[in-house]
Scaffold this motif. Sequence first.
Motif, short mmCIF file in Angstrom:
data_model
loop_
_atom_site.label_atom_id
_atom_site.label_comp_id
_atom_site.label_asym_id
_atom_site.label_seq_id
_atom_site.Cartn_x
_atom_site.Cartn_y
_atom_site.Cartn_z
N ASN A 11 -13.46 6.59 -1.94
CA ASN A 11 -13.77 6.22 -0.68
C ASN A 11 -14.73 4.91 -0.85
O ASN A 11 -14.59 4.03 0.13
CB ASN A 11 -14.78 7.12 -0.05
N GLU A 12 -15.46 4.79 -1.80
CA GLU A 12 -16.30 3.64 -2.11
C GLU A 12 -15.42 2.52 -2.22
O GLU A 12 -15.88 1.15 -1.77
CB GLU A 12 -17.26 3.65 -3.34
N ARG A 13 -14.12 2.48 -2.74
CA ARG A 13 -13.36 1.48 -2.82
C ARG A 13 -12.54 1.13 -1.81
O ARG A 13 -11.61 0.33 -1.71
CB ARG A 13 -12.41 1.60 -4.17
N LYS A 14 -12.77 2.19 -0.66
CA LYS A 14 -11.73 2.00 0.45
C LYS A 14 -10.57 2.15 0.26
O LYS A 14 -9.58 1.39 0.70
CB LYS A 14 -12.18 0.68 1.18
N LEU A 15 -10.00 3.01 -0.74
CA LEU A 15 -8.56 3.46 -1.28
C LEU A 15 -8.06 4.44 -0.51
O LEU A 15 -8.83 5.43 -0.54
CB LEU A 15 -8.48 3.45 -2.64
N THR A 16 -6.74 4.68 0.00
CA THR A 16 -6.33 6.02 0.41
C THR A 16 -6.02 6.81 -0.73
O THR A 16 -5.89 5.98 -1.94
CB THR A 16 -5.09 5.83 1.49
N GLN A 17 -5.63 8.00 -0.61
CA GLN A 17 -4.77 8.73 -1.86
C GLN A 17 -3.65 8.13 -2.14
O GLN A 17 -3.40 8.16 -3.25
CB GLN A 17 -4.83 10.19 -1.05
N ASP A 18 -2.90 7.68 -1.30
CA ASP A 18 -1.77 6.86 -1.39
C ASP A 18 -1.92 5.62 -2.34
O ASP A 18 -1.07 5.51 -3.29
CB ASP A 18 -0.73 6.73 -0.08
N ASP A 19 -2.57 4.83 -2.00
CA ASP A 19 -3.44 3.65 -2.86
C ASP A 19 -3.47 3.87 -4.26
O ASP A 19 -2.87 3.36 -5.06
CB ASP A 19 -4.49 2.98 -2.12
N LEU A 20 -4.30 4.89 -4.24
CA LEU A 20 -4.87 5.45 -5.61
C LEU A 20 -3.63 5.99 -6.41
O LEU A 20 -3.39 5.77 -7.41
CB LEU A 20 -5.92 6.39 -5.73
N GLY A 21 -2.93 6.81 -5.85
CA GLY A 21 -1.81 7.38 -6.49
C GLY A 21 -0.87 6.06 -7.07
O GLY A 21 -0.20 6.52 -8.01
N LYS A 22 -0.66 5.18 -6.04
CA LYS A 22 0.33 4.17 -6.56
C LYS A 22 -0.23 3.38 -7.71
O LYS A 22 0.52 3.05 -8.85
CB LYS A 22 0.41 3.05 -5.58
N LEU A 23 -1.38 3.43 -7.98
CA LEU A 23 -2.16 2.86 -9.17
C LEU A 23 -2.05 3.60 -10.58
O LEU A 23 -1.70 3.07 -11.59
CB LEU A 23 -3.61 2.48 -9.12
N LEU A 24 -1.75 4.95 -10.22
CA LEU A 24 -1.53 5.65 -11.22
C LEU A 24 -0.32 6.41 -11.51
O LEU A 24 0.05 7.34 -12.31
CB LEU A 24 -2.59 7.14 -10.87
N ASN A 25 0.74 5.93 -10.80
CA ASN A 25 2.31 6.31 -10.69
C ASN A 25 2.27 7.93 -10.31
O ASN A 25 2.95 8.65 -11.05
CB ASN A 25 2.84 6.05 -11.87
N VAL A 26 1.16 8.38 -9.53
CA VAL A 26 1.44 9.60 -9.02
C VAL A 26 1.57 9.59 -7.37
O VAL A 26 1.11 8.77 -6.79
CB VAL A 26 0.35 10.76 -9.58
N SER A 27 1.83 10.73 -6.92
CA SER A 27 1.81 10.58 -5.21
C SER A 27 0.54 10.69 -4.70
O SER A 27 -0.52 11.29 -5.52
CB SER A 27 2.68 11.95 -4.83
N GLY A 28 0.26 10.50 -3.44
CA GLY A 28 -1.23 10.83 -2.89
C GLY A 28 -1.40 12.23 -2.66
O GLY A 28 -2.58 12.60 -2.66
#
Length: 141
Positions: A11-28
């Motif tokens: 949340n501090e980085r204003k990322l959605t779960q999907d955004d973060l998932g894409k960075l890690l190659n996992v789903s939101g």
Amino acid sequence: MFGSRLKDLRNERKLTQDDLGKLLNVSGKTIGTWERDSRQPNIESINKLATIFGVTTDYLLGNSDEKKSQKYYELSDKEKNDIAIQAERLMEGIESGHNLNFYGEPATKEQKDRILIAVKTAMEMNKMEAKRKFTPKKHRD
């Protein structure tokens, strides 16, 4: 603990779960399960998360409240800046006192730059050593 820290960092980085998932190659949805502490990521994902958020894995896992690991002897940006200023002054003193010569020839700009780098490096090493020597034992590694 892990889930709430992950969610706060995301949340501090204003990322959605999907955004973060894409960075890690996992789903939101996977991120959601981690944030709810329903599942735990593997060590590779934990390391990637620490890198993405600029925190230690110990912080993520709840083993430490320190987000960043800084050794007691590491120099702060202010200390590095102060050393750079001192090194510049030292070089000015060397140049103004007597001409700086190498083997009878005036020093070139490149030679002076190398001396400045060497002086700054030596000063930084001395400062770190002093911090190591004079830091109370309870704050040492």
